[in-house]
Design a protein around this motif. Structure first.
Motif, mmCIF file in Angstrom:
data_model
loop_
_atom_site.group_PDB
_atom_site.id
_atom_site.type_symbol
_atom_site.label_atom_id
_atom_site.label_comp_id
_atom_site.label_asym_id
_atom_site.label_seq_id
_atom_site.Cartn_x
_atom_site.Cartn_y
_atom_site.Cartn_z
ATOM 1 N N ALA A 33 0.465 -1.118 0.141
ATOM 2 C CA ALA A 33 -0.280 -0.220 -0.207
ATOM 3 C C ALA A 33 1.192 1.087 0.366
ATOM 4 O O ALA A 33 0.961 1.907 -0.803
ATOM 5 C CB ALA A 33 -0.924 0.544 1.411
ATOM 6 N N ALA A 36 2.436 1.699 -3.421
ATOM 7 C CA ALA A 36 1.768 2.050 -4.143
ATOM 8 C C ALA A 36 1.377 4.271 -3.874
ATOM 9 O O ALA A 36 0.908 4.670 -4.875
ATOM 10 C CB ALA A 36 -0.424 1.956 -3.832
ATOM 11 N N ARG A 37 1.038 4.382 -2.894
ATOM 12 C CA ARG A 37 0.779 5.576 -2.173
ATOM 13 C C ARG A 37 2.551 6.526 -3.137
ATOM 14 O O ARG A 37 1.984 7.610 -3.787
ATOM 15 C CB ARG A 37 1.277 5.858 -1.336
ATOM 16 C CG ARG A 37 -0.317 5.120 -0.505
ATOM 17 C CD ARG A 37 -0.630 6.014 0.475
ATOM 18 N NE ARG A 37 -0.173 5.519 2.010
ATOM 19 C CZ ARG A 37 0.024 4.501 2.785
ATOM 20 N NH1 ARG A 37 -1.190 3.694 2.300
ATOM 21 N NH2 ARG A 37 0.690 3.904 3.698
ATOM 22 N N VAL A 39 4.362 5.861 -5.752
ATOM 23 C CA VAL A 39 4.370 5.918 -7.000
ATOM 24 C C VAL A 39 2.790 6.980 -7.242
ATOM 25 O O VAL A 39 3.392 7.480 -8.198
ATOM 26 C CB VAL A 39 3.232 4.997 -7.680
ATOM 27 C CG1 VAL A 39 3.218 4.552 -8.919
ATOM 28 C CG2 VAL A 39 4.231 3.672 -7.752
ATOM 29 N N LEU A 40 2.116 7.360 -6.627
ATOM 30 C CA LEU A 40 1.738 8.219 -6.984
ATOM 31 C C LEU A 40 2.133 9.222 -7.125
ATOM 32 O O LEU A 40 2.156 10.655 -7.457
ATOM 33 C CB LEU A 40 0.265 8.051 -6.569
ATOM 34 C CG LEU A 40 -0.918 6.874 -6.510
ATOM 35 C CD1 LEU A 40 -2.199 6.873 -5.839
ATOM 36 C CD2 LEU A 40 -1.276 7.335 -7.717
ATOM 37 N N VAL A 41 2.929 9.819 -5.486
ATOM 38 C CA VAL A 41 3.664 10.887 -5.173
ATOM 39 C C VAL A 41 4.301 11.102 -6.703
ATOM 40 O O VAL A 41 4.496 12.505 -7.101
ATOM 41 C CB VAL A 41 4.192 10.451 -3.321
ATOM 42 C CG1 VAL A 41 4.569 12.056 -3.292
ATOM 43 C CG2 VAL A 41 2.955 10.420 -2.991
ATOM 44 N N ASN A 44 3.097 12.571 -9.550
ATOM 45 C CA ASN A 44 2.587 13.663 -9.690
ATOM 46 C C ASN A 44 3.880 14.370 -9.445
ATOM 47 O O ASN A 44 3.562 15.822 -10.411
ATOM 48 C CB ASN A 44 1.291 14.090 -8.988
ATOM 49 C CG ASN A 44 1.503 15.474 -8.359
ATOM 50 O OD1 ASN A 44 0.190 15.344 -9.250
ATOM 51 N ND2 ASN A 44 1.586 15.898 -7.556
#
Lengths: 63, 515
Positions: A33, A36-37, A39-41, A44
């Motif tokens: 988890a 995954a966060r 990767v998103l950070v 962006n």
């Protein structure tokens, strides 16, 4: 812009250690988890669609 | 007061006692799309016969969120103001994760439009208004007329129609199937939907209660009152609230539709038991369409042609988009002004618009109802981050609300002009004198000429209002002057800073084909 694939982190060993340290104490599910966060950070932060596409392709290679 | 369902009178159709002359257009289905289609055609001088197997308006609220564009279309049909007056106007949506608000949107941040961003109004009211309007324009509405067979010929179709007094045959040059998601006409033609079926089950409940929820769309991911699932709340007129609850694919639909199951679920949402159930339904998602909406003399519009998940209000609104793109073209074909080949423009444009709706709807569904494994991992990651970092908020997807698509036209354009009114887009509304631009555009091709003289010799109606600030902002941008060619469906067909009559005439021809 193109995806940078040459070394860009000055202290490679230091970053690797920091990555592991950030996961310390998490269960495997919690680590997934967190990744995954992460990767998103980072995605962006990069923002550029072409670079992101190239990054997705490189990460997928050989999977 | 609960809605008073008044049955419409069935009268034996003339076809029972003798052959009727061939009709120009037969519309199957008197739902919002079929009725709107009939009125739109009447506005273009073509009368249609409408066949419906039932004799009442929609049972249950069903489609409730009418978009600004739909309201503009309904206004052109004569029921827009009534719908806005009766409906609940809203423009703000709020999305929560557990108890915290993580994302909100304002769908119409600027003034100077006749119609609001959204109006919530039960489908039965919209149908009631459309039936009255269809009667006013002389539409031949036939209740309890069920189409049981379609026989397609090269230039017409023959329908077999069942009535309480027996069967008859009805011939029409064109048949428009507006008979809904389970379209019997589609089945009779052996046509199949293509696309995705989502394994998710939702409960819709309309409840009547006195409450002071704001006129906003409220959406929750994993609220404490409905653990692990999602919930949506919409306010409707007559003290009715729409609540959608995700149930999960493992739920038993037969059990879930029982009031003794539904009432405790709703009590947890609203915090008390002081409400009555008005209408409930259990549904699963589909995001699918026909490959083509034109099949010889049989045309498809609305849910018979495409179905989407309800989050985003792209079902009913998408269907009115079909009406918008088909009416003027079919009327011209029926009147012999244009060849039937212009209907390819309808097919091309609405397949494009539908694909945009399907894409948005599929993405929302995937976010709301992620598959096990990595889909859920990333969905939860976005929700987790959304309360901590702004960047994740736009990724939270509880439905992307219906907007008209911008048709991909390769039409004359000028880079100096604003993006919002580019060719393919619906002409943005603006105040005009005592009224509105959308009211002045009319039902024919016209030129909107700002700050210059209209070229002579186009044969088109010309609107040349004084250039007000909203018109300048929406149509000129940095340019001093411009001329817009606007289609009968109020879509910008082409625009020029330096117009000439020959270019305008060529653009009119291209617009019929949707090129």
């Amino acid at each position: 812009m193109a995806l940078m694939t040459t070394p860009n982190i000055s202290d490679a060993d230091g970053f690797y250690a920091a990555l592991l340290a950030a996961h310390k104490g998490l269960s495997e599910a919690e680590s997934h988890a967190m990744n995954a966060r992460l990767v998103l950070v980072l995605a962006n932060h990069i923002g550029d669609a072409t670079v992101l596409q190239q990054a997705l392709a490189l990460a997928r290679e050989g999977a | 007061m609960p809605y008073d369902y008044k049955p419409f009178a069935y009268t034996p159709p003339p076809g029972l006692t003798g052959a009727e002359p061939r009709h120009k257009v037969a519309i199957v289905g008197a739902g919002p799309i079929g009725l709107a289609m009939a009125i739109e055609l009447a506005n273009h001088g073509v009368s249609a016969v409408v066949l419906d197997d039932n004799n009442v308006v929609s049972v249950g609220s069903r489609a409730i969120c009418w978009s600004k564009r739909s309201l503009e279309i309904l206004d052109r049909l004569g029921v827009g103001e009534r719908s806005v007056t009766k409906g609940v106007t809203w423009k703000v949506g709020r999305t929560f994760h557990r108890e915290a608000e993580v994302f909100n949107f304002d769908l119409l941040p600027e003034d100077g439009h006749k119609m609001p961003a959204f109006v919530n109004l039960q489908q039965y009211y919209v149908e009631e208004y459309l039936v009255e309007r269809a009667q006013e324009v002389g539409t031949d509405l036939r209740w309890k007329n069920k189409v049981v067979a379609v026989d397609r010929h090269a230039r017409h179709a023959v329908l077999t129609v069942q009535t309480p007094d027996g069967d008859y045959q009805l011939e029409a040059d064109w048949v428009i199937a507006c008979d809904g998601a389970r379209s019997p006409i589609r089945a009779m033609l052996g046509l199949e939907f293509e696309g995705e079926l989502f394994e998710e089950r939702f409960l819709i409940a309309d409840i009547r209660m006195q409450a002071d929820f704001p006129s906003e769309r409220l959406f929750w991911f994993e609220p404490s009152f409905h653990a692990g699932q999602s919930a949506l709340l919409h306010k409707q007129p007559d003290a009715i609230y729409r609540i959608d609850l995700q149930l999960g694919w493992d739920s038993d639909p037969e059990q879930e539709r029982l009031p003794e199951r539904i009432i405790p679920r709703i009590q947890k949402v609203v915090g008390h038991g002081d409400f009555t159930l008005d209408w409930t339904s259990i549904y699963t998602f589909q995001c699918r369409r026909l490959r083509s909406f034109v099949h010889g003399p049989v045309l498809f519009a609305g849910d018979s042609a495409h179905v989407v998940s309800p989050f985003g209000a792209r079902g009913g609104n998408g269907g009115l988009g079909d009406v918008d793109a088909l009416g003027w073209r079919l009327a011209a074909v029926v009147k012999g002004e244009r060849p039937a080949s212009v209907l390819a423009g309808y097919d091309r444009e609405r397949v494009f618009g539908t694909d945009e709706n399907l894409l948005n709807s599929s993405r929302s569904t995937r976010f709301m109802s992620p598959g096990d494994g990595v889909e859920r991992l990333f969905r939860d990651a976005v929700l987790h981050l959304a309360s901590r970092a702004d960047f994740a908020r736009p990724m939270v997807n509880s439905g992307r609300l219906s907007k008209p698509c911008v048709y991909p036209l390769s039409a004359p354009d000028d880079v100096a002009l604003p993006e919002g009114s580019r060719p393919g887009a619906v002409a943005p509304d603006a105040p005009l004198g005592q009224g509105w631009l959308t009211e002045a555009l009319g039902r024919d091709f016209c030129l909107l000429v700002l700050g210059q003289e209209a070229p002579a010799g186009t044969g088109l109606r010309v609107l040349s209002p004084d250039v007000t600030d909203p018109l300048r902002q929406r149509y000129l941008g940095q340019a001093a002057a411009a001329t817009y060619l606007i289609r009968p469906d109020q879509v910008v067909a082409a625009r020029w800073v330096n117009p000439d009559a020959a270019g305008i005439r060529a653009a009119v021809e291209a617009a019929w084909e949707g090129l």
